[in-house]
Design an enzyme around this catalytic site. Structure first.
Site: not given
Ligand code: PGA
Length: 243
Positions: A96, A228-229, A207, A164, A170, A94, A7-9
């Site tokens: 967010e 994500g990251g 994470s 999640e 994050g 998601h 997930n590159w956001k």
């Molecule tokens: P993260 O993000 O790996 O940076 O915690 C995961 C996500 O939001 O899908």
């Protein structure tokens, strides 16, 4: 085979997305990971990703779509446009999107239904906040999110669920082995109760890093990751994909 979803956001330009895909294809041809890779670029980078990955087995798709195929919906992403460049998957719900963009269960349910009708696999995201976990409401929250978000979904069409915990996204805080095991067991049970296939993949996200991926991958009912990251660099992404 696990699903390893990136997930590159709101990261990467189209040029950076192309470069990532070039490096990824190069490495994949050497390592040949046995897992299904999946990339969720920002909508602006989808075509660049498609140019590179269209003929590969790597799937790609949206971080968000609107639940109508077209129309007067300024600023929204069109699944029809995505399908025309080979999108096969889309994130829905998601945390967010839920917290920053106020997406409610009812809208998420429409998105899941619409995607399934379009032949796109929804990756439906759920998870509790820290306050919900601390007040011991985690399982109740997960059940509510699944029941409401999937109420228009077809059990006959493809679906992926991603658990999640919001407090682990994050933050560098990963849920413990026991917390993930309990949540995935519960999500599996709820999905079965709602009539979905016992083979519905349940991803863990929050994470995930190369250092914790193998332990997380060994937990029952963990069928892959939403990252994500650590998905922004080919090296760390593929290190996770090689578990
Ligand atoms: P993260 O993000 O790996 O940076 O915690 C995961 C996500 O939001 O899908």
């Amino acid at each position: 085979m696990k699903i390893i979803a990136a997930n590159w956001k709101l990261h990467k330009t189209p040029a950076e997305a192309r470069e990532f895909c070039d490096q990824l294809l190069h490495q994949v041809s050497k390592i040949k990971p046995k897992n299904q890779l999946m990339i969720f670029p920002s909508a602006f980078c989808l075509e660049a990703v498609s140019e590179k990955l269209k003929t590969s087995s790597i799937q790609y798709g949206f971080q968000n779509i609107h639940f109508e195929a077209q129309g007067a919906f300024t600023g929204e992403n069109s699944a029809t446009a995505g399908l025309s460049v080979g999108a096969q998957v889309a994130l829905v719900g998601h945390s967010e999107r839920r917290s920053l963009f106020h997406e409610k269960d009812e809208v998420l349910a429409k998105k899941v239904k619409f995607l399934q009708e379009q032949g796109v696999t929804p990756v439906f995201c759920i998870g509790e906040t820290l306050a919900e976990r601390e007040s011991e409401r985690t399982m109740e929250v997960l059940e509510h999110q699944l029941r409401e978000g999937l109420k228009l979904a077809s059990a006959q069409k493809s679906l992926v669920v991603a658990y999640e915990p919001v407090w682990a996204i994050g933050t560098g805080k990963v849920a413990s082995f026991d917390q993930v095991e309990e949540a995935h067991r519960e999500v599996h049970r709820i999905l079965m109760g709602l009539g979905f296939s016992s083979a519905t993949p349940i991803l863990y996200g929050g994470s995930v890093k190369p250092e914790n991926a193998s332990q997380l991958a060994s937990i029952p009912h963990v069928h892959g990751f939403l990252i994500g990251g650590a998905s922004l660099q080919v090296e760390s992404y593929l290190a996770i994909a090689s578990v």
